[in-house]
Design an enzyme around this catalytic site. Structure first.
Site, short mmCIF file in Angstrom:
data_model
loop_
_atom_site.label_atom_id
_atom_site.label_comp_id
_atom_site.label_asym_id
_atom_site.label_seq_id
_atom_site.Cartn_x
_atom_site.Cartn_y
_atom_site.Cartn_z
N ASP A 83 0.85 -1.19 0.00
CA ASP A 83 0.00 0.00 0.00
C ASP A 83 0.90 1.25 0.00
OD1 ASP A 83 -2.36 1.45 0.16
OD2 ASP A 83 -2.58 1.22 2.33
N GLY A 233 -9.25 5.08 1.13
CA GLY A 233 -9.97 5.71 2.25
C GLY A 233 -11.45 5.37 2.24
N ASP A 277 -9.26 0.27 5.98
CA ASP A 277 -8.36 0.10 7.11
C ASP A 277 -9.01 0.60 8.40
OD1 ASP A 277 -6.22 -0.30 8.77
OD2 ASP A 277 -4.87 1.10 7.79
ZN LIG Z 1 -4.57 4.95 0.59
#
Ligand SMILES: [Zn+2]
Length: 360
Positions: A83, A233, A277
């Site tokens: 990532d 996000g 996340d």
């Molecule tokens: Zn990201």
């Protein structure tokens, strides 16, 4: 063993019209929970590690842990993805440790906080694509700076994220430039900026088109129908999870994430990878708080971690189902890296640019 590349997995997802959640990990409990969820609904998996996660767990620990998870669940295609790679070295060392896919985020300079210009982004992304494709690994690029359209700034997460004010233009990917970027770099997937940001505080109200620009996704997909789009996000930060966290002594200010229905709309318009996340962190942390509050004499870490793993497993299973990934694992026959490399060399995997673009 079923270590799959991002490219092969997202090609399958595009053919069948589903999206794949990409969950970040940095420890064993997260890995176990994510794989248990995937196995329970037969979904292929993208596990990703940030630079922060790699330094937290250590490359060797992370690599062996993924090997173990793969061995425990050989029927589940597993893509291990870097990532927000910040430079060539991060991407090259990831591949060395068994990552089958890397993100080269050239929207920011190597310090991971200064916006980079377009030329820099194209050059560094193209270099990483050349290197990765020789091996057969996939590359996700990023065009546009991730951050809040409401506040005109980004958010640091794991030491990554733009610093200071960012213009509205920079926070939205330009669809025409996206076509040029894909043609110049030959990336396998493209992360786009459309108002989502990292962390828990994405929106100060339920997002509408002003602050979550889903029309940008649709415009880019129209021009690049065969390119796999990535939403960063994209935690939903569900109200029940915020409430649970706060009801056991947490002090998380009210926030809004990306609604599931907007993600599903994105999946109808070419979004194939959805990064999550915050929701995973929040699911676990809420359970830590609950155990700590309800049983104040408890000191066995497993008594905290087990309910946290169960909460994470349930969250992941829900996302696999919501994005349509459930049930697809047995339909994928994993292509080895060497064969992917051969296909890149033959030109069979070159990005196809949509006809509408040529006419435009
Ligand atoms: Zn990201």
């Amino acid at each position: 063993m079923a270590r799959i590349t991002l490219r092969q997995l997202l090609d399958h997802a595009a053919e069948r019209g589903y999206g794949v959640p990409a969950f970040n990990i940095n420890n064993m409990e997260q890995g176990l929970a994510i794989m248990e969820a995937a196995a329970s609904v037969n979904a292929p998996v993208i596990i990703q590690a940030s630079r922060g996660a790699r330094s937290y767990a250590g490359d060797i620990m992370l690599a062996k842990m993924i090997d173990a998870l793969e061995e425990m669940h050989p029927q589940i295609p597993l893509c291990l993805h870097q990532d927000h790679g910040n430079d060539e070295a991060t991407c090259a060392t990831a591949i060395k440790y068994g990552f089958t896919s890397v993100m080269m985020d050239g929207s920011l300079k190597a310090d991971a906080k200064t916006p980079a210009d377009y030329g820099y982004n194209v050059d560094i992304t193209r270099r990483v694509v050349e290197m990765a494709h020789w091996i057969g690994a996939s590359v996700e690029g990023e065009l546009g700076v991730l951050g809040s359209l409401e506040l005109g700034c980004g958010e640091q997460e794991d030491g990554h994220g733009v610093e200071g004010e960012v213009s509205h233009d920079q926070l939205l990917t330009d669809p025409e430039q996206a076509v040029d970027f894909v043609r110049a770099t030959r990336v396998d997937a493209l992360a786009i900026a459309m108002g989502t940001s990292h962390g828990a505080y994405k929106f100060t109200r339920k997002p509408d088109g002003e602050i979550l620009a889903m029309h940008v996704v649709e415009e880019i997909h129209r021009r690049l129908p065969d390119i796999h789009l990535v939403m960063h996000g994209s935690s939903s930060v569900p109200q029940v999870m915020q409430d649970l966290f706060n009801s056991f002594g947490g002090e998380m200010p009210q926030t809004w994430g990306v609604p599931i229905e907007e993600i599903v709309r994105g999946i109808r318009h070419g979004v194939r990878k959805v990064n999550i996340d915050t929701d995973c962190r929040l699911a676990m942390a809420a359970m830590f708080r609950k155990v700590a509050t309800e049983n104040r004499s408890e000191f066995d870490p497993r008594k905290f971690l087990k309910p946290a793993m169960d909460a994470l497993r349930d969250l992941c299973r829900e996302r696999f189902e919501q994005f349509g990934a459930a049930g697809n694992a047995p339909k994928i026959k994993v292509v080895p890296l060497a064969e992917m490399a051969r296909r890149y060399r033959s030109g069979a995997l070159d990005p196809r640019i949509g006809e509408m673009t040529e006419a435009a």
